[in-house]
Design a protein around this motif. Sequence first.
Motif, PDB file in Angstrom:
ATOM      1  N   ALA A 383       0.825  -1.220   0.000  1.00  0.00           N
ATOM      2  CA  ALA A 383       0.000   0.000   0.000  1.00  0.00           C
ATOM      3  C   ALA A 383       0.855   1.265   0.000  1.00  0.00           C
ATOM      4  CB  ALA A 383      -0.944  -0.002   1.201  1.00  0.00           C
ATOM      5  N   ASN A 384       1.970   1.242   0.670  1.00  0.00           N
ATOM      6  CA  ASN A 384       2.840   2.423   0.723  1.00  0.00           C
ATOM      7  C   ASN A 384       3.430   2.705  -0.655  1.00  0.00           C
ATOM      8  OD1 ASN A 384       4.263   4.564   1.798  1.00  0.00           O
ATOM      9  ND2 ASN A 384       6.014   3.286   2.370  1.00  0.00           N
ATOM     10  N   LEU A 385       3.916   1.631  -1.283  1.00  0.00           N
ATOM     11  CA  LEU A 385       4.462   1.753  -2.637  1.00  0.00           C
ATOM     12  C   LEU A 385       3.383   2.240  -3.608  1.00  0.00           C
ATOM     13  CD1 LEU A 385       6.769   1.264  -4.679  1.00  0.00           C
ATOM     14  CD2 LEU A 385       6.070  -1.155  -4.770  1.00  0.00           C
ATOM     15  N   ARG A 386       2.195   1.639  -3.481  1.00  0.00           N
ATOM     16  CA  ARG A 386       1.067   2.034  -4.337  1.00  0.00           C
ATOM     17  C   ARG A 386       0.744   3.528  -4.153  1.00  0.00           C
ATOM     18  NH1 ARG A 386      -2.514  -1.477  -2.702  1.00  0.00           N
ATOM     19  NH2 ARG A 386      -3.943  -0.219  -1.469  1.00  0.00           N
ATOM     20  N   ALA A 387       0.678   3.937  -2.902  1.00  0.00           N
ATOM     21  CA  ALA A 387       0.359   5.338  -2.602  1.00  0.00           C
ATOM     22  C   ALA A 387       1.405   6.281  -3.190  1.00  0.00           C
ATOM     23  CB  ALA A 387       0.240   5.539  -1.098  1.00  0.00           C
ATOM     24  N   ASN A 388       2.656   5.867  -3.149  1.00  0.00           N
ATOM     25  CA  ASN A 388       3.710   6.721  -3.723  1.00  0.00           C
ATOM     26  C   ASN A 388       3.526   6.889  -5.226  1.00  0.00           C
ATOM     27  OD1 ASN A 388       5.027   7.379  -1.372  1.00  0.00           O
ATOM     28  ND2 ASN A 388       6.378   5.572  -1.435  1.00  0.00           N
ATOM     29  N   CYS A 389       3.233   5.780  -5.908  1.00  0.00           N
ATOM     30  CA  CYS A 389       2.979   5.856  -7.356  1.00  0.00           C
ATOM     31  C   CYS A 389       1.770   6.750  -7.628  1.00  0.00           C
ATOM     32  CB  CYS A 389       2.719   4.465  -7.932  1.00  0.00           C
ATOM     33  SG  CYS A 389       4.155   3.373  -7.888  1.00  0.00           S
ATOM     34  N   GLU A 390       0.722   6.525  -6.868  1.00  0.00           N
ATOM     35  CA  GLU A 390      -0.514   7.288  -7.084  1.00  0.00           C
ATOM     36  C   GLU A 390      -0.306   8.775  -6.816  1.00  0.00           C
ATOM     37  OE1 GLU A 390      -4.093   4.140  -6.125  1.00  0.00           O
ATOM     38  OE2 GLU A 390      -3.010   4.964  -4.419  1.00  0.00           O
ATOM     39  N   ARG A 391       0.458   9.075  -5.769  1.00  0.00           N
ATOM     40  CA  ARG A 391       0.682  10.480  -5.432  1.00  0.00           C
ATOM     41  C   ARG A 391       1.414  11.210  -6.555  1.00  0.00           C
ATOM     42  NH1 ARG A 391       3.168   9.987  -0.828  1.00  0.00           N
ATOM     43  NH2 ARG A 391       1.281  10.220   0.437  1.00  0.00           N
ATOM     44  N   ARG A 392       2.418  10.539  -7.118  1.00  0.00           N
ATOM     45  CA  ARG A 392       3.169  11.150  -8.219  1.00  0.00           C
ATOM     46  C   ARG A 392       2.257  11.373  -9.435  1.00  0.00           C
ATOM     47  NH1 ARG A 392       6.969   7.166  -9.533  1.00  0.00           N
ATOM     48  NH2 ARG A 392       7.719   8.588 -11.143  1.00  0.00           N
ATOM     49  N   ALA A 393       1.400  10.402  -9.706  1.00  0.00           N
ATOM     50  CA  ALA A 393       0.457  10.539 -10.825  1.00  0.00           C
ATOM     51  C   ALA A 393      -0.519  11.682 -10.564  1.00  0.00           C
ATOM     52  CB  ALA A 393      -0.301   9.224 -11.032  1.00  0.00           C
ATOM     53  N   LEU A 394      -0.984  11.754  -9.324  1.00  0.00           N
ATOM     54  CA  LEU A 394      -1.935  12.794  -8.939  1.00  0.00           C
ATOM     55  C   LEU A 394      -1.318  14.188  -9.060  1.00  0.00           C
ATOM     56  CD1 LEU A 394      -4.779  13.388  -7.741  1.00  0.00           C
ATOM     57  CD2 LEU A 394      -3.757  13.153  -5.462  1.00  0.00           C
ATOM     58  N   GLU A 395      -0.103  14.327  -8.575  1.00  0.00           N
ATOM     59  CA  GLU A 395       0.571  15.630  -8.660  1.00  0.00           C
ATOM     60  C   GLU A 395       0.783  16.042 -10.117  1.00  0.00           C
ATOM     61  OE1 GLU A 395       1.292  17.884  -6.269  1.00  0.00           O
ATOM     62  OE2 GLU A 395       0.070  16.529  -5.058  1.00  0.00           O
ATOM     63  N   PHE A 396       1.180  15.055 -10.925  1.00  0.00           N
ATOM     64  CA  PHE A 396       1.396  15.359 -12.337  1.00  0.00           C
ATOM     65  C   PHE A 396       0.076  15.797 -12.997  1.00  0.00           C
ATOM     66  CE2 PHE A 396       1.673  14.364 -16.844  1.00  0.00           C
ATOM     67  CZ  PHE A 396       2.899  14.923 -17.183  1.00  0.00           C
ATOM     68  N   ALA A 397      -0.996  15.082 -12.685  1.00  0.00           N
ATOM     69  CA  ALA A 397      -2.302  15.380 -13.294  1.00  0.00           C
ATOM     70  C   ALA A 397      -2.799  16.769 -12.894  1.00  0.00           C
ATOM     71  CB  ALA A 397      -3.317  14.311 -12.895  1.00  0.00           C
TER      72      ALA A 397
END
Lengths: 422, 422
Positions: A383-397
Amino acid sequence: MAEVDGGFRALDEKKLIDYIKATPAVSSCLGNDLEGLTIKEVGDGNLNFVYIVISSSGGSVVIKQAIPYIRCIGESWPMTKERAYFEALTLKEHGRLCAAHVPEVYHFDRNLSLIAMRYLEPPHIILRKGLIAGTEYPFLAEHMSEYMARTLFFTSLLYRSTFEHKQEVANYCGNAELCRHTGQVVFSDPYRVSQYNRWTSPYLDHDAETVREDDILKLEVAGLKSMFCERSQALIHGDLHTGSVMVTTESTQVIDHEFSFYGPMGFDIGAFVGNLILAYFSQDGHTNNDKDRTAYKDWILKTIEDTWNLFYRKFICLWNENRDGNGEAYLSDVYKKPELLLLVQEKYMKDLFHDSLGFGAAKMIRRIVGVAHVEDFESIADANLRANCERRALEFAKWLLKERQHFDSIQQITSSLQKTTP
Amino acid sequence: MAEVDGGFRALDEKKLIDYIKATPAVSSCLGNDLEGLTIKEVGDGNLNFVYIVISSSGGSVVIKQAIPYIRCIGESWPMTKERAYFEALTLKEHGRLCAAHVPEVYHFDRNLSLIAMRYLEPPHIILRKGLIAGTEYPFLAEHMSEYMARTLFFTSLLYRSTFEHKQEVANYCGNAELCRHTGQVVFSDPYRVSQYNRWTSPYLDHDAETVREDDILKLEVAGLKSMFCERSQALIHGDLHTGSVMVTTESTQVIDHEFSFYGPMGFDIGAFVGNLILAYFSQDGHTNNDKDRTAYKDWILKTIEDTWNLFYRKFICLWNENRDGNGEAYLSDVYKKPELLLLVQEKYMKDLFHDSLGFGAAKMIRRIVGVAHVEDFESIADANLRANCERRALEFAKWLLKERQHFDSIQQITSSLQKTTP
């Protein structure tokens, strides 16, 4: 536009066999060889029941039935089964315009909200699953740009007369419920507290709250929602993410057209590109499973670039080929001077590019903090790894959505993506 | 949406009397006093036959009948008489939303494309004639801003749900022929050689040619035409020039809704303001008839300013009053923070302002070098003087159309107008 309710019943395998036997248009797909049929329910999507039917002599058909609610949520979120009518209509229309990338419809039953269509045989898989597995599809950009250029161009006022356009727009207004659903889950729910929203908690609790409190983001999203609701630019697929595409290394097939209506072209282009960007950001969550994903990430970026650049070329090519046709947006004797035509085309494509970036970014955001998520991230167990990926995608979006007007080329986007390192 | 042709016949005075006698909804308007009716045909517009019918006891009614071609051009330019259906529908809907400024419909006969409606008794005259005469209408801006704010707001997604909106949009797609006509005469014909174009020749020969060869102008007009054809923002009047408004010093009544459809709001606001600007430029051609027009020109400028500023205030007021209603464009729980709501409202109104300026300018241009001209200029007998007024209006319109994005307030427009001296 009234819903047709006469005799609707949800089919199970037994009833499905009876239906096939009683329906020549379907039984003929199976070579009329109806003993010992193999039936498999494969509706892994959010909405419908989907049966693969194979006869012992090798005939095959897919039967898709819409039910009057969202399958993955249940009867508490009703959704008209009339969506199957619009799905069948668009499958046929997009199939006529781009037969190579849309499966053939054999039969449609409006009472049962049932479509019989081509079975996309193995090794066809859902593109999203291929992207998670790290499989390269060398023709993906070529095929998807072809599908989008042809379906969007030929259903727009660049090709159609006002009469044809208005008649089609009127008919697709009947798909209002699915438009409303999209409008809500893409442009509204992620930006407010909603019982259906979810995210990788507690890691992204603050990120989700930040989205809800970002005034500039919400200002931009308002403009996109208005465009989505008001602008009948072309017959769009309406849900063109990487789960609506089936692929092999040679074949690309677009499915699931139930959200189709006359809307802004950028919503389709953005959905596809935005989901490729999600796939890109998810790769760092899949590196531990197998090999290094560096080359694969480069392939995704290349595919994003090629998709837009090929789309641009093909779309302009169709425009030039059809400039003396019935299309009423740019009459040929007003825009006959080559340098003027080039000028208006560049303006048209620049606006479409910005629309696509905006819609793509909005579709990314809603997949991270809204109701429906993507397997690209969901399949990352940590979940931590997933959240990191998602956060980067979210910031980019968020950045892309706010800054989209400043970009001139898709290479600027892929360069920016390349610079985002974990 | 199929045209209803059963039993259509163009009425003359004799047939009209028979029709009235056979139609209680109409004869009752005349107090059922049908002997000695006074009938006067007053269709000075471009399209229809209009009869004023008055009974000896003082009852009155206007009967308007659409015929299947454009009256001022003849049978060579056919135009569906189904336009009367949309005119009646919008008269009723806009009348419901703003009864003070829309005449009541008593009766509609779809077979005969015939509307029986309130007779706007003397001293009501067409606003355009009042502007030519130099008459001030102290409530004009107040009334027109009220009409536009209410009809546009309540038929938009700021007030309506997606379902209501799509259903209405679908119905009005049936008025495609009139939309197509407007699209052609406003956004295409003035920019190409067309048999119907005319201008004050030879004075404006070069000016007309310059319009046809102005690439930047044609680029901007392309964007406006797309918006006109694709954007279903609200139920607009569709032809809201100063010939579609009847006035006294106390009353303002909007008529002639046959071009109505779901289109961009700015097309209505621009039509009205653009025609006030035409009236402004025509004043210098009327000074020799009577008194000095300096004060009157100031009144026109004041009316332009007040129209937009009052519209802005009323529209935002309706938005705030209805922010918790069914409107789905800006859900109240997404935009509840006061400073955010203000931000999105300012953005919405700024975009609408720019749309209005663009459409207004396009409507001005087409009245000088396109098929249909305005009496404001046509009534200037001296062709050289007329051409000078028209040229100044044309130059202003071209500049406004290209530069519209740079304006923030209506005062900037009226100041620029004031600086244009003959």
